[in-house]
Design a protein around this motif. Structure first.
Motif, PDB file in Angstrom:
ATOM      1  N   GLY A 202      23.534  63.062   9.269  1.00 31.33           N
ATOM      2  CA  GLY A 202      23.489  62.268  10.512  1.00 31.33           C
ATOM      3  C   GLY A 202      22.530  61.086  10.388  1.00 31.33           C
ATOM      4  O   GLY A 202      21.714  61.017   9.465  1.00 31.33           O
ATOM      5  N   PHE A 203      22.591  60.161  11.349  1.00 35.04           N
ATOM      6  CA  PHE A 203      21.748  58.966  11.290  1.00 35.04           C
ATOM      7  C   PHE A 203      20.312  59.225  11.762  1.00 35.04           C
ATOM      8  O   PHE A 203      19.395  58.526  11.361  1.00 35.04           O
ATOM      9  CB  PHE A 203      22.345  57.851  12.160  1.00 35.04           C
ATOM     10  CG  PHE A 203      23.427  57.092  11.457  1.00 35.04           C
ATOM     11  CD1 PHE A 203      23.159  56.429  10.264  1.00 35.04           C
ATOM     12  CD2 PHE A 203      24.700  57.043  11.985  1.00 35.04           C
ATOM     13  CE1 PHE A 203      24.161  55.721   9.615  1.00 35.04           C
ATOM     14  CE2 PHE A 203      25.707  56.333  11.339  1.00 35.04           C
ATOM     15  CZ  PHE A 203      25.435  55.675  10.153  1.00 35.04           C
ATOM     16  N   GLY A 204      20.129  60.177  12.650  1.00 33.26           N
ATOM     17  CA  GLY A 204      18.785  60.444  13.173  1.00 33.26           C
ATOM     18  C   GLY A 204      18.229  59.293  13.986  1.00 33.26           C
ATOM     19  O   GLY A 204      17.044  58.979  13.917  1.00 33.26           O
ATOM     20  N   THR A 205      19.118  58.672  14.780  1.00 36.96           N
ATOM     21  CA  THR A 205      18.685  57.465  15.517  1.00 36.96           C
ATOM     22  C   THR A 205      17.561  57.741  16.515  1.00 36.96           C
ATOM     23  O   THR A 205      16.747  56.870  16.773  1.00 36.96           O
ATOM     24  CB  THR A 205      19.870  56.830  16.296  1.00 36.96           C
ATOM     25  OG1 THR A 205      20.729  57.871  16.701  1.00 36.96           O
ATOM     26  CG2 THR A 205      20.636  55.861  15.438  1.00 36.96           C
ATOM     27  N   ARG A 206      17.489  58.974  17.034  1.00 36.92           N
ATOM     28  CA  ARG A 206      16.431  59.270  18.014  1.00 36.92           C
ATOM     29  C   ARG A 206      15.048  59.284  17.374  1.00 36.92           C
ATOM     30  O   ARG A 206      14.046  59.298  18.059  1.00 36.92           O
ATOM     31  CB  ARG A 206      16.696  60.616  18.699  1.00 36.92           C
ATOM     32  CG  ARG A 206      17.629  60.468  19.889  1.00 36.92           C
ATOM     33  CD  ARG A 206      17.942  61.787  20.517  1.00 36.92           C
ATOM     34  NE  ARG A 206      18.830  62.588  19.680  1.00 36.92           N
ATOM     35  CZ  ARG A 206      19.301  63.773  20.016  1.00 36.92           C
ATOM     36  NH1 ARG A 206      18.936  64.316  21.161  1.00 36.92           N
ATOM     37  NH2 ARG A 206      20.104  64.435  19.223  1.00 36.92           N
ATOM     38  N   PHE A 207      15.014  59.330  16.033  1.00 34.29           N
ATOM     39  CA  PHE A 207      13.719  59.393  15.346  1.00 34.29           C
ATOM     40  C   PHE A 207      13.374  58.123  14.588  1.00 34.29           C
ATOM     41  O   PHE A 207      12.486  58.131  13.736  1.00 34.29           O
ATOM     42  CB  PHE A 207      13.659  60.606  14.420  1.00 34.29           C
ATOM     43  CG  PHE A 207      13.217  61.826  15.144  1.00 34.29           C
ATOM     44  CD1 PHE A 207      11.862  62.091  15.292  1.00 34.29           C
ATOM     45  CD2 PHE A 207      14.125  62.673  15.720  1.00 34.29           C
ATOM     46  CE1 PHE A 207      11.442  63.199  15.992  1.00 34.29           C
ATOM     47  CE2 PHE A 207      13.723  63.780  16.427  1.00 34.29           C
ATOM     48  CZ  PHE A 207      12.369  64.049  16.567  1.00 34.29           C
TER      49      PHE A 207
ATOM     50  N   PRO B  41      11.444  54.766  14.013  1.00 36.91           N
ATOM     51  CA  PRO B  41      11.654  54.322  12.649  1.00 36.91           C
ATOM     52  C   PRO B  41      11.429  55.391  11.580  1.00 36.91           C
ATOM     53  O   PRO B  41      11.643  55.123  10.405  1.00 36.91           O
ATOM     54  CB  PRO B  41      10.634  53.197  12.489  1.00 36.91           C
ATOM     55  CG  PRO B  41       9.512  53.590  13.390  1.00 36.91           C
ATOM     56  CD  PRO B  41      10.138  54.310  14.549  1.00 36.91           C
ATOM     57  N   ALA B  42      11.008  56.624  11.969  1.00 41.41           N
ATOM     58  CA  ALA B  42      10.719  57.638  10.938  1.00 41.41           C
ATOM     59  C   ALA B  42      11.929  57.915  10.049  1.00 41.41           C
ATOM     60  O   ALA B  42      11.785  58.260   8.880  1.00 41.41           O
ATOM     61  CB  ALA B  42      10.252  58.931  11.593  1.00 41.41           C
TER      62      ALA B  42
END
Ligand code: G1P
Length: 301
Positions: A14-19, A21-22
């Motif tokens: 997954g992209f992990g957009t909620r995290f 710039p980590a």
């Protein structure tokens, strides 16, 4: 068909957009819980359940996952010469836990599409799926609990957790008829329903035992919720033809993809660690006292 489950698939693409710039240059599955990457807990749960072969579905920027489960000879040499034998043992253990393989999902078309990438690897055997951004703290490893239900009933088994009504729209939600304590035969599965339309509050908790038939349903699945190929939709299609079971597992689930859940996970795992609790607990208690004192004032403004 009942067969022993020895293979697991861990989607981690997954992209992990909620995290951000980590997660700009590293996968969210590598976000640490105290000092251990999330995905290591997931692999440990699989191994503790008897899994010996793991396929991780990766995407872009996932090299750190491969490096993590590989040996780091330079680090090992340094630890050995510094006499840090326990740490050295722990580092080696990470790369020896299971046979770990990787396949890349070149386009992020949804969880169902990610699972489809595992087809050649799992062949005709039933296999476990553990979402790489979800960890479950339990006495009996969660996917091991699902395997027991699979051994008894055969067929796919979906791990379930009861969630509050206001959170149903974050999960796949099921309805079913009860067959045994905590075991259901599923009659409906809906991906991320609005609370008013949810068939129950039993949510799909990121753990599954699937059978090879799922690939036929995934292949035929049309884009569903959020335009993605949904595993939930393929399981619904399968449930209309053959039994698909649900098991309300015992354990506490932590959703690392959610920022508040992630913070809660850090605190709870730190408090479970003997080496950290002694220092961390007094700090938390003091912080809570300060918060309690400050909140009446805040409420007045
Ligand atoms: C996925 C599944 C969903 C499940 C959830 C658990 O959703 O599609 O059915 O309830 O994982 O975390 P995602 O969180 O990938 O959007």
């Amino acid at each position: 068909m009942k067969a022993r489950v020895t293979k697991a698939v861990i989607p981690a693409a997954g992209f992990g957009t909620r995290f951000l710039p980590a997660t700009k240059a590293q996968p969210k599955e590598m976000l640490p819980i105290v000092d251990t990457p999330t995905i290591q807990f997931v692999v440990e749960e699989a191994v503790a359940s008897g899994i010996t072969d793991i396929l991780i579905i990766t995407g872009r920027d996932k090299r750190s996952i491969e490096d993590h489960f590989d040996r780091n000879l330079e680090l090992e040499r340094r630890l050995a010469s510094a006499g840090k034998t326990t740490l050295l043992r722990n580092m080696r253990r990470i790369s020896e836990m299971a046979h770990i393989h990787y396949v890349r999902q070149s386009e992020q078309l949804g969880l169902g599409h990610a699972i489809l990438q595992a087809r050649c690897h799992v062949d005709n055997e039933p296999f476990a799926v553990l979402l790489g951004d979800t960890i479950i703290h339990s006495e009996q490893p969660c996917v091991g609990q699902l395997m027991k239900v699979h051994e008894r009933f055969g067929g796919p088994v979906v791990g379930l957790e009861k969630v509050p009504l206001e959170k149903v729209s974050r999960y796949g939600i099921i309805s079913g008829s009860r067959l045994a304590p905590r075991v259901y035969r599923l009659t409906d599965l809906v991906e991320k329903p609005e609370p008013a339309k949810a068939p129950s509050q039993l949510a799909i908790g990121g753990r599954y035992i699937l059978t090879a038939e799922i690939f036929n349903y995934l292949e035929r699945a049309r884009p569903g919720k959020n335009g993605e190929i949904q595993l939930t939709d393929a399981l619904l299609a399968q449930a209309q033809v053959m039994p698909v079971y649900g098991h309300h597992f015992e354990g506490i689930r932590y959703d690392i993809g959610d920022r508040v859940d992630y913070l809660i996970t850090q605190v709870e795992y730190a408090l479970r660690r003997d080496d950290l609790r002694r220092q961390f607990e007094p700090y938390l208690k003091q912080r809570m006292r300060l918060l309690a004192k400050a909140s009446p004032r805040r409420n007045r403004t």
